[in-house]
Design a protein around this motif. Sequence first.
Motif, PDB file in Angstrom:
ATOM      1  N   VAL A 175       0.843  -1.201   0.000  1.00  0.00           N
ATOM      2  CA  VAL A 175       0.000   0.000   0.000  1.00  0.00           C
ATOM      3  C   VAL A 175       0.879   1.252   0.000  1.00  0.00           C
ATOM      4  N   SER A 188      -6.634   6.850  -5.380  1.00  0.00           N
ATOM      5  CA  SER A 188      -7.929   6.390  -4.878  1.00  0.00           C
ATOM      6  C   SER A 188      -7.825   5.004  -4.256  1.00  0.00           C
ATOM      7  N   LYS A 189      -8.819   4.673  -3.425  1.00  0.00           N
ATOM      8  CA  LYS A 189      -8.867   3.324  -2.840  1.00  0.00           C
ATOM      9  C   LYS A 189      -8.955   2.272  -3.938  1.00  0.00           C
ATOM     10  N   LEU A 193      -6.481  -0.894  -4.492  1.00  0.00           N
ATOM     11  CA  LEU A 193      -6.995  -2.268  -4.550  1.00  0.00           C
ATOM     12  C   LEU A 193      -6.538  -2.972  -5.819  1.00  0.00           C
ATOM     13  N   VAL A 205     -14.066  -2.267  -0.004  1.00  0.00           N
ATOM     14  CA  VAL A 205     -12.984  -1.356  -0.393  1.00  0.00           C
ATOM     15  C   VAL A 205     -12.382  -0.656   0.825  1.00  0.00           C
ATOM     16  N   ASN A 206     -13.151  -0.577   1.915  1.00  0.00           N
ATOM     17  CA  ASN A 206     -12.670   0.113   3.108  1.00  0.00           C
ATOM     18  C   ASN A 206     -11.580  -0.654   3.856  1.00  0.00           C
ATOM     19  N   ILE A 208      -8.796  -0.827   2.831  1.00  0.00           N
ATOM     20  CA  ILE A 208      -7.644   0.077   2.659  1.00  0.00           C
ATOM     21  C   ILE A 208      -7.448   0.932   3.905  1.00  0.00           C
ATOM     22  N   GLU A 209      -8.558   1.357   4.530  1.00  0.00           N
ATOM     23  CA  GLU A 209      -8.467   2.221   5.717  1.00  0.00           C
ATOM     24  C   GLU A 209      -7.706   1.535   6.850  1.00  0.00           C
ATOM     25  N   THR A 226      -5.557  12.176   4.060  1.00  0.00           N
ATOM     26  CA  THR A 226      -6.828  11.731   3.487  1.00  0.00           C
ATOM     27  C   THR A 226      -7.449  12.872   2.696  1.00  0.00           C
ATOM     28  N   GLY A 231      -9.344   9.876  -2.002  1.00  0.00           N
ATOM     29  CA  GLY A 231      -8.330   8.865  -1.724  1.00  0.00           C
ATOM     30  C   GLY A 231      -7.284   9.364  -0.745  1.00  0.00           C
ATOM     31  N   TYR A 232      -6.037   9.034  -1.005  1.00  0.00           N
ATOM     32  CA  TYR A 232      -4.945   9.384  -0.089  1.00  0.00           C
ATOM     33  C   TYR A 232      -3.771   9.973  -0.853  1.00  0.00           C
TER      34      TYR A 232
END
Length: 238
Positions: A175, A188-189, A193, A205-206, A208-209, A226, A231-232
């Motif tokens: 990640v 983006s998430k 993914l 998809v969460n 990722i959090e 964030t 996304g991040y």
Amino acid sequence: MHPHVTQFRPPGPAAHRPHRLLLVEDEKRLALSLAKGLMAEGYAVDVVHDGLAGLHQAGEQSYDLIVLDIMLPGMNGYRVCGALRAAGDEVPILMLTAKDGEYDEAEGLDTGADDYLTKPFSYVVLVARVKALLRRRGRTAPPVLRVGALAIDQGARRVERDGAEVALTTKEFAVLEQLALRAGEVVSKAEILEHVWDFAYEGDVNIIEVYVSALRRKLGAGHIVTVRGAGYRLVAGE
């Protein structure tokens, strides 16, 4: 040599060293078929039929790639893969999963496998995946990505912050690597993914959090920003 190893060697001069593959598959007819086919492609293949034998053999010999079934007697494929990664073995691993739902999403997240193939599969697809993983391994050493105080070594799969190593799991590193490759940009998430869970992950998809939170704890909260709804972004931090 482990007593349960069957060897398949391609014809050719001894001076030519073929890629060596370890096939860990308990369905003996399938294993024989795959081994003969891979040998015909020019690979040297060692075959074992249970997880413990596979782990032993991987530790005894040097392989260019391991094809590893998940449902194995003795020790399942997840545990074999996890044990190899815990021991620092970075050999590419292609895991074989069944169509009947044996694949456990949660257990599979952090094993460290490089690719997944669902049974039944086309032999042509298997060979293509094997070749792709071997090509990936044969490339020149990847660079060290630097973002502020962070140094992300893609080859050694190591991360340092201010010169001190930070221990990350395989998925945490993957990640972070995706964010570092596009440092300063919003990722983006869905993009994370696609690159990190590339074996048709269909869960939340969460997830990722969870990994971003773990990275913030280990690296410092200021490095991953964030961007709500987008996304991040990985930044230099404090």
